[in-house]
Write an enzyme that holds these catalytic residues in place. Structure first.
Site, PDB file in Angstrom:
ATOM      1  N   CYS A   2       0.829  -1.199   0.000  1.00 26.97           N
ATOM      2  CA  CYS A   2       0.000   0.000   0.000  1.00 26.97           C
ATOM      3  C   CYS A   2       0.865   1.250   0.000  1.00 26.97           C
ATOM      4  CB  CYS A   2      -0.971   0.035   1.165  1.00 26.97           C
ATOM      5  SG  CYS A   2      -2.157  -1.300   1.202  1.00 26.97           S
ATOM      6  N   ARG A  27       6.006  -0.952  -4.157  1.00 24.34           N
ATOM      7  CA  ARG A  27       5.587  -1.516  -2.879  1.00 24.34           C
ATOM      8  C   ARG A  27       4.596  -2.662  -3.073  1.00 24.34           C
ATOM      9  NH1 ARG A  27       6.539   2.102   1.499  1.00 24.34           N
ATOM     10  NH2 ARG A  27       4.732   1.358   2.634  1.00 24.34           N
ATOM     11  N   TRP A  75      -3.057  -2.721  -1.662  1.00 26.42           N
ATOM     12  CA  TRP A  75      -2.712  -4.140  -1.736  1.00 26.42           C
ATOM     13  C   TRP A  75      -3.755  -4.869  -0.905  1.00 26.42           C
ATOM     14  CZ3 TRP A  75      -0.838  -8.248   1.373  1.00 26.42           C
ATOM     15  CH2 TRP A  75      -0.177  -9.278   0.673  1.00 26.42           C
ATOM     16  N   ASN A 100      -3.224   2.938   5.288  1.00 24.72           N
ATOM     17  CA  ASN A 100      -2.343   1.776   5.258  1.00 24.72           C
ATOM     18  C   ASN A 100      -2.439   1.080   6.607  1.00 24.72           C
ATOM     19  OD1 ASN A 100      -1.498   2.558   2.754  1.00 24.72           O
ATOM     20  ND2 ASN A 100       0.601   3.052   3.362  1.00 24.72           N
ATOM     21  N   GLY A 101      -2.364  -0.264   6.594  1.00 23.33           N
ATOM     22  CA  GLY A 101      -2.412  -1.005   7.850  1.00 23.33           C
ATOM     23  C   GLY A 101      -3.653  -1.869   7.921  1.00 23.33           C
ATOM     24  N   GLU A 484      17.992 -18.647  -0.671  1.00 24.24           N
ATOM     25  CA  GLU A 484      17.768 -17.337  -1.274  1.00 24.24           C
ATOM     26  C   GLU A 484      17.611 -17.454  -2.787  1.00 24.24           C
ATOM     27  OE1 GLU A 484      17.364 -13.183  -1.761  1.00 24.24           O
ATOM     28  OE2 GLU A 484      16.946 -14.586  -0.133  1.00 24.24           O
ATOM     29  N   LYS A 488      14.271 -16.336  -4.925  1.00 28.62           N
ATOM     30  CA  LYS A 488      14.293 -15.393  -6.049  1.00 28.62           C
ATOM     31  C   LYS A 488      13.594 -15.991  -7.267  1.00 28.62           C
ATOM     32  CE  LYS A 488      15.931 -11.999  -4.139  1.00 28.62           C
ATOM     33  NZ  LYS A 488      15.161 -12.507  -3.032  1.00 28.62           N
ATOM     34  N   GLU A 491       9.821 -16.143  -6.688  1.00 31.49           N
ATOM     35  CA  GLU A 491       9.215 -14.817  -6.574  1.00 31.49           C
ATOM     36  C   GLU A 491       8.900 -14.196  -7.923  1.00 31.49           C
ATOM     37  OE1 GLU A 491      10.615 -12.289  -2.720  1.00 31.49           O
ATOM     38  OE2 GLU A 491      12.191 -12.787  -4.137  1.00 31.49           O
ATOM     39  N   HIS A 507      17.240 -38.187   1.949  1.00 27.98           N
ATOM     40  CA  HIS A 507      16.203 -38.236   2.979  1.00 27.98           C
ATOM     41  C   HIS A 507      14.868 -37.705   2.459  1.00 27.98           C
ATOM     42  CE1 HIS A 507      19.016 -39.456   6.083  1.00 27.98           C
ATOM     43  NE2 HIS A 507      19.858 -38.541   5.620  1.00 27.98           N
ATOM     44  N   LYS A 606       6.631  -4.973  -1.596  1.00 24.85           N
ATOM     45  CA  LYS A 606       8.022  -4.717  -1.224  1.00 24.85           C
ATOM     46  C   LYS A 606       8.170  -4.597   0.284  1.00 24.85           C
ATOM     47  CE  LYS A 606      12.366  -3.757  -1.896  1.00 24.85           C
ATOM     48  NZ  LYS A 606      13.275  -4.843  -2.311  1.00 24.85           N
TER      49      LYS A 606
END
Length: 611
Positions: A2, A27, A75, A100-101, A484, A488, A491, A507, A606
């Site tokens: 947002c 964002r 968002w 926002n929130g 990581e 990536k 994402e 395993h 973001k």
């Protein structure tokens, strides 16, 4: 997650609002909107699902203009992405609100408001704020400032607010608790935004509101009140960022630009913090030495990419400094009962400094009685920075791409400096410190050498164009790097990717391996190399295709089913930083081939400022 922009000025603010929203697109959002108070005293509102460019087109058709307005990119949290759920929300053509929130008690407020005759046009938690302000403002016959102050007393949760009324057309009221908000200071004009980046074209002077602050903005005045209602002064800070710092320049995407900025960002993160092959303890804060002398253990809390950085740091702390280290996902830490170790340093890691779970985790750690706190962060004046005893800024600069790149590598550089600093108080000898510092100083040049692999990796990425699953392997320090790398890829290309310690293949994960499952492996030259080679033979025996990012000294050779890319030679301690970059490039080029939105991948934001 947002974005808010608001302005009150002598000039038309609509172009400023739209440009601000464009600069907040990174964002993450699914709809956008603007509300203004016209010269005739009406509230005009334009909202659109989708991108800001679609909102901009709609505004152009309606030809709206005003000296005061608020804008928002949403968002979705409560209610699906739609025009009806987009902000700003309006109550009875009198009050307009952006938020926002998350308002945790919105259902209780909604029930009361429905009984009082209010009609709801959205599924959002935000709409209750507009109705509640109206209840105090018009029905309660209070001015807008007092109405907002009374409203926020009734809200539970997190918020950053911008509020307008057509009955008081020259006032913009803003408030924050748990979500970031800044005020931009111009000449005869004021602005609000979630992020300084939104306002860089119009000002470089900013006021960072404190938790619980409420502010009244007019063209010629700004008044700030703290949570108790007392009028207070907050300092004006000059931003060193410029408007072009958040432009793509010659690059096709922000992500690629930020990958290429890593050598400079790492150099900036080291600048002024190292001298005579030693880490300067003072760079962590004026009382850092006194705190570090007492530290007997480290507890890291972080989320996502920052969590992976913490996992690398755990190896460093225990192997290099001999200091016990725990690493936890922040959202889990705050809901369990951790054992409080005496003289434990709580370390939080966050690019934005506003990650809701990490911030809540820090507050919980303080409540539980953990020792001092230190934050590794990229944003000065962020909430985590203000809440922490010690601060180490990463100096990565603005990172616009949702998939973190330079923030991650600079976090690792900062954390290794912390390991060295604490190690000095825990028996690390001067020779070891000098060796590690030498490795750190060599990183910018080595990063530039790794970036020379770009074309080779772009060619390699073509093999991933039609795959749906991938497995990343690493051992020791490089297992978090594999995590990581997998993050990536998933994402930005939407390929399902997992990471495992290479020794865990037998395993379970080995059951997934066939000729359609690429295996990406990080293979530095270290004491685990021979064991890693044995693990990879298990993959080849089952038809798996290997893509090995190997240190040139590892003596891996390409052959049928084994594709080897030699990475520049580096020492084992700093190799996680170097081996991360080829994985970033691979993910980027695969995403481009698949035609996904590289900088703004679906469903992601973001800065995650809600739980």
């Amino acid at each position: 997650m947002c974005g808010i922009v608001g302005a009150v000025a002598e000039r038309d603010v609509v172009p400023i609002l739209v440009e601000g929203l464009k600069r907040l697109e990174y964002r993450g959002y699914d709809s956008a909107g603007v509300a203004i108070v016209t010269d005739e005293g009406c509230i005009d509102r334009v909202r659109m699902p989708g991108k800001v460019v679609e909102l901009e087109s709609a505004i152009a058709k309606q030809k709206i203009s005003s000296h005061i307005g608020i804008a928002h990119t949403r968002w979705a949290t409560h209610g699906k992405p739609s025009k009806a759920n987009a902000h700003p929300h309006v109550c009875r053509n009198t009050i307009a609100v952006v938020h926002n929130g998350i308002i945790e008690n919105h259902e209780d407020l909604r029930d009361v408001q429905k009984n009082a005759g209010y009609e709801f046009t959205s599924d959002t938690d935000t709409e209750v704020i507009a109705h509640q302000v109206y209840e105090h403002h018009v029905k309660g016959k209070k001015d807008l400032l007092k109405a907002v102050q009374d409203t926020i007393k009734e809200l539970e949760g997190a918020y950053a607010l911008g509020v307008l009324s057509n009955q008081e057309p020259g006032r913009l009221i803003t408030a924050r608790r748990g979500s970031p908000l800044v005020i931009g200071v111009g000449i005869g004009e004021y602005f609000i935004a979630s992020d300084v980046a939104a306002l860089l074209p119009v000002t470089q002077r900013f006021i960072f509101l404190e938790e619980g602050d409420v502010a009244e903005l007019k063209r010629d005045s700004l008044t700030i009140y703290d949570g108790s209602g007392k009028q207070v002064e907050r300092p004006i800070k000059e931003s060193e960022l410029t408007a072009d710092a958040v432009e793509r320049g010659e690059f096709r995407h922000y992500m690629l630009k930020e990958i290429y900025e890593q050598s400079r960002a790492i150099a900036d993160t080291l600048e002024g913090r190292i001298a005579n092959k030693k880490v300067l303890i003072e760079s962590f804060g004026i009382n850092a030495a006194d705190i570090f002398k007492k530290v007997k253990s480290v507890h890291i809390i972080a989320c996502g990419t920052s969590f992976h950085a913490g996992l690398v740091a755990k190896h460093w702390f225990e192997t290099l400094a001999g200091i016990p280290c725990e690493v936890e996902v922040a959202s889990e830490f705050r809901y369990r009962k951790p054992v409080v170790r005496k003289n434990s340093l709580i370390v939080t890691i966050s690019q934005s400094g506003e990650t809701a779970d990490t911030l809540a985790g820090l507050k919980e750690a303080k409540r539980l009685g953990f020792g001092h706190s230190l934050v590794v962060c990229n944003v000065p004046e962020s909430s985590l920075v203000r809440e922490s005893d010690l601060v180490l800024m990463t100096r990565a600069g603005p990172e616009i791409g949702v998939a973190s790149t330079k923030a991650f590598t600079t976090q690792l550089v900062a954390l290794l400096q912390l390991v060295i600093a604490l190690g000095r108080f825990n028996g690390m000898d001067e020779a070891t410190e000098a060796r590690l510092v030498t490795q750190l100083m060599a990183l910018p040049h080595k990063v530039d050498q790794v970036l020379e692999m770009d074309k080779e990796i772009e060619t390699l990425s073509e093999a991933f164009a039609d795959i749906h699953n991938a497995l990343f392997l690493g051992r020791g320090l490089h297992y978090p790097v594999a995590m990581e790398g997998a993050l990536k890829l998933k994402e930005i290309s939407y390929i399902h990717a997992e990471a495992y310690p290479a020794g865990e293949l037998k395993h379970g994960p080995l059951a997934l391996v066939d000729d359609k499952m690429p295996i990406i492996t990080i293979a530095p030259k270290n004491e685990l190399l021979d064991k890693l080679k044995s693990n990879l033979q298990e993959v080849r025996a089952r038809g798996g295709v290997l893509y090995v990012f190997a240190d040139a000294k590892s003596k891996f050779k390409s052959e049928a089913g084994v594709n080897v890319l030699n990475v520049v030679e580096c020492e084992d301690e700093t190799s996680p930083i170097i081996h991360t970059i080829p994985l970033q490039l691979l993910s980027y080029h695969v995403a481009v081939l698949k035609g996904t939105d590289v900088d703004q991948p679906r469903n992601l934001a973001k800065s995650v400022t809600v739980e």
